[in-house]
Write an enzyme that holds these catalytic residues in place. Sequence first.
Site, PDB file in Angstrom:
ATOM      1  CB  ALA A   1      -1.750   0.253  25.431  1.00 30.55           C
TER       2      ALA A   1
ATOM      3  CB  SER B   1       4.159 -14.558  15.006  1.00 32.51           C
ATOM      4  OG  SER B   1       3.428 -15.778  15.138  1.00 32.51           O
TER       5      SER B   1
ATOM      6  CG  HIS C   1      -1.894  -1.095   1.263  1.00 29.88           C
ATOM      7  ND1 HIS C   1      -2.251  -1.729   2.424  1.00 29.88           N
ATOM      8  CD2 HIS C   1      -2.580  -1.708   0.267  1.00 29.88           C
ATOM      9  CE1 HIS C   1      -3.138  -2.683   2.148  1.00 29.88           C
ATOM     10  NE2 HIS C   1      -3.338  -2.684   0.853  1.00 29.88           N
TER      11      HIS C   1
END
Length: 607
Positions: A296, A303, A274
């Site tokens: 967080a 993975s 992209h």
Amino acid sequence: MSSRLFTKDTQAIFWNNNKSAIQRMLDYDYVIGREKPSVAAIVAPTSSNKFEKFFYGPDEIMVPLYRSTPDAVAEHKNADVLLNFASFRTAYDVTMEALDLGKQFRTIMVTAEGIPERMARIMNQRARDNGTLVIGPATVGAITPGAFKIANIGGTIENIINSKLHRAGSAGLVTRSGGLFNELCNIIALNADGIAEGVAIGGDRFVGSVFIDHLLRMEENPDVKYMILLGEVGGTEEYKVIEAVKSGKIKKPIIAWCIGTIAKHFSSGVQFGHAGASANAERETAEAKNAAMREAGIHVPNSFNDLPQTIHQVYTDLKKQGVIQEIEEPEVREIPKVRKPKNFICTISDDRGEEATYAGYPISSVATPDTGKSIGDVVSLLWFKKVYPKWATDFIETVIKTVADHGPAVSGAHNAKVTARAGKSVVESLVTGLLTIGPRFGGAIDGAAKYFKYANDNNMTPQEFLAYMKKQGIPIPGIGHRIKSLRNPDKRVEGLKKYANEYFPSTSLLEYALEVEQLTTSKKDNLILNVDGTIGILMVDMWRALGYTEQEIDEFIESGTLNSFFILGRTIGFIGHVLDEKRLAMPMYRHPMDDILYDVKPAEEIK
């Protein structure tokens, strides 16, 4: 904005006639049992067609086509999603035009890749200011399983069923990649109960809506019990999600992974697929973002291969807690393997049921005297698919009665009589009379409506209209009579004018025509508004009063609708003359020789 992206009532306007993508949407609609198709209209600027046929299960439906987005919006106010399938050269303009329509579109999806970044940023900011959610550019779209899906997202119907996208699950899914979106849906179906909502935000560097926009909405969506985020190397949008989790704005569990961890083995600046998949700083790497999300409290696997296990674990825990309930599998309708397109279309009558209908009304409800319905009502149903008020249907019937016959000398009646005397049947004799109707016999109704309306629409004064017609070299249709004049008026015209003045809500075009008549009769007193002209002009006044647009009225005129009233009425008279000839047993007709001017000179010999 609703926390639910789409519902089972959501309808879209599809920009660009991408038939395969539209058919996939309609097949999905049928499979999940939607009551109305998800595609309300198609915008196809270069097409002259009025509709496109598509399959809806075993049957076909007609989806209307329009030349522009405003035209489509005018007819489909409830369609609040725009699916912008324009090329990258046009996609920006299409989106900006849609945003100019105010709050019409709640969501706009843009598939095009490669929109210049400056234009993409302008477009995205304009959408945010407007309160419109943009999905894309460079996206395959979004889906709310069991309700609405955009175009090709989810793949084939078989893949959709296998990925449990035919009904709502519990996860909210947000990705950049369209291809990986489909793969993730399959993984979630195998390890959990599917998704409640999914969005592929698009792969361009500047997209209209980002991860946090969708995750915050999913936080408020009661159908979503947990969320899955698939990011990628490049950009910092994942950090907005981290802040939302830390601040408590997002409380639902999130599973996340950024693909592209292999990028650390390459030199900086490598782009992975992209336009936005390129790390320009350490914190934009997939490895850094995965670590920050894990810190967080977001569920981050070790993975990508461990992602299915993480999804299964979070799903199982929520199910044990009672947050996720067991889903009852709905009945799924099958798309027939063989579907045959229909050769004919009928939108005015239906004879398949117990009783045939005229535009949805059983014949018995309009046919007998006790129904209070007239021939005018039947005409309004079968010609216009509308139920006209009594003043309008009475006017239609008045017109039919007025034009039914004008004696044996006019060309159509003459032809019918001559043919009948040759021993032909009623239908053969009638056809010879009807074939005479055209620009000189009956056609003045169409012409009068066309030219008087054109002059009135363009604010021409009566003097300017006369000058215009003279310049065109066209005698004014609807003006002039061989016998009648100001001193000897046509009682048919007087009757039509009297009816209109008494019952019509407005007669603006008739008033304009009478002003023109004052000028023409000042030159010659037989240049009066004749019966054809009066009918044509009053038909326009009738349609205006009934709420038709000027464009719709123009289409009626161009298609010969007005002349059809003359054809219908005069058929009554022609049949009368044919039956009269049969009843009188009249012999074969031969025209008298003394009524023919013979001017036959010897043929010139060519040597």
